[in-house]
Design an enzyme around this catalytic site. Structure first.
Site, PDB file in Angstrom:
ATOM      1  CG  ASP A   6       6.193   3.291   1.924  1.00  0.00           C
ATOM      2  OD1 ASP A   6       6.234   3.512   0.695  1.00  0.00           O
ATOM      3  OD2 ASP A   6       5.261   2.669   2.472  1.00  0.00           O
ATOM      4  CG  ASN A   9      -0.317   7.730  -4.477  1.00  0.00           C
ATOM      5  OD1 ASN A   9       0.219   8.184  -5.469  1.00  0.00           O
ATOM      6  ND2 ASN A   9      -0.567   6.440  -4.334  1.00  0.00           N
ATOM      7  CE  LYS A  13       3.318   4.813   5.015  1.00  0.00           C
ATOM      8  NZ  LYS A  13       2.645   5.627   3.986  1.00  0.00           N
ATOM      9  CG  ASP A  95       2.764   0.744  -3.664  1.00  0.00           C
ATOM     10  OD1 ASP A  95       3.181   0.449  -4.796  1.00  0.00           O
ATOM     11  OD2 ASP A  95       1.682   1.334  -3.476  1.00  0.00           O
ATOM     12  NE  ARG A  96      -0.068  -3.989  -7.327  1.00  0.00           N
ATOM     13  CZ  ARG A  96      -0.621  -4.377  -8.473  1.00  0.00           C
ATOM     14  NH1 ARG A  96      -0.475  -3.632  -9.556  1.00  0.00           N
ATOM     15  NH2 ARG A  96      -1.280  -5.517  -8.537  1.00  0.00           N
ATOM     16  CG  ASP A 116      -1.315  -1.586   0.831  1.00  0.00           C
ATOM     17  OD1 ASP A 116      -1.883  -0.777   1.587  1.00  0.00           O
ATOM     18  OD2 ASP A 116      -0.113  -1.485   0.518  1.00  0.00           O
TER      19      ASP A 116
END
Length: 241
Positions: A6, A9, A13, A95-96, A116
């Site tokens: 992941d 910005n 990770k 991510d969304r 989030d």
């Protein structure tokens, strides 16, 4: 086992997952070729990988992973477990997408909302019918401090702040801390309350790198899930394996 990468910005990770369980997590400032090689050397047991990228050109790192195992890169063309009702699905951040996938997978047939809190504060809403409707985006902690420093002559740049501060700032720095923290807190509380007014039996999840600052102070009945985005990305990988 699955490898979930992941790239956000502010950092990259990685997580090794077996089913819905996170076996190991790693973090780096950037997703580099060297870091990709390190991940594989530490976890040779992974059989496939997913990359979610919202930040940078990571072709070299992905090529390293792809040389060893199959890789799926999340995009608007990925299979997802929800119906995408977003007006511009090609602009929806991965991510969304992940948060929506986790919502419909963990809370089937329920209205659900993910908050989030990271570089930005993102709200993502899914209906009980499994449709992703969209949400909202606003600046997170670091962006608010950065904006005050960038667009004023005398306000300092604050970093690494401790929360919660006193609500009444007795000096400039503490006034900035109070404004950012309590402004965000009431924004989050108010948004959740607005969703609850419109949708019954709403399940609310809070996640993200800065979520821990706000969970103890929030009024709403919410579930804190630090690995929520990872769970959603893993669901997407399973559908696209």
């Amino acid at each position: 086992m699955n490898l979930i990468i992941d790239i956000g910005n502010t950092s990259a990770k990685a997580a090794v997952m077996q089913g819905d369980k996170v076996i190991a997590k790693l973090k780096n400032r950037r997703f580099t070729k060297t870091w990709a090689e390190k991940i594989l050397s530490l976890h040779p047991e992974v059989k496939r990988a997913l990359v979610s990228n919202v930040a940078e050109n990571v072709a070299e790192g992905i090529a390293v992973i792809r040389y060893h195992i199959p890789v799926h890169e999340v995009s608007a063309f990925s299979r997802v477990p929800f119906t995408n009702a977003y007006d511009t699905p090609e602009t929806l951040g991965t991510d969304r997408m992940a948060n929506a996938a986790a919502l419909v997978s963990l809370y089937p047939e329920q209205n659900s909302l993910c908050v989030d809190i990271g570089t930005c504060v993102k709200f993502d809403f899914c209906t009980a019918e499994g449709a992703y409707q969209g949400g909202s985006i606003s600046p997170g902690i670091s962006l608010r401090f950065q904006a005050m420093n960038d667009y004023t002559r005398r306000l300092p740049l604050l970093t690494g702040e401790r929360f919660p501060p006193s609500i009444t700032g007795e000096n400039t720095r503490n006034s900035m801390r109070s404004g950012v923290f309590y402004g965000m807190l009431h924004e989050i509380d108010g948004m959740i309350a607005s969703y609850r007014e419109q949708y019954t039996h709403l399940q609310v999840v809070i996640t993200g790198g800065d979520a821990q600052h706000f969970v103890p102070a929030l009024k709403s009945d919410i579930f804190a899930r630090p690995d929520f985005t990872l769970l959603g990305l893993n669901k997407i990988l399973e559908l696209n394996a």
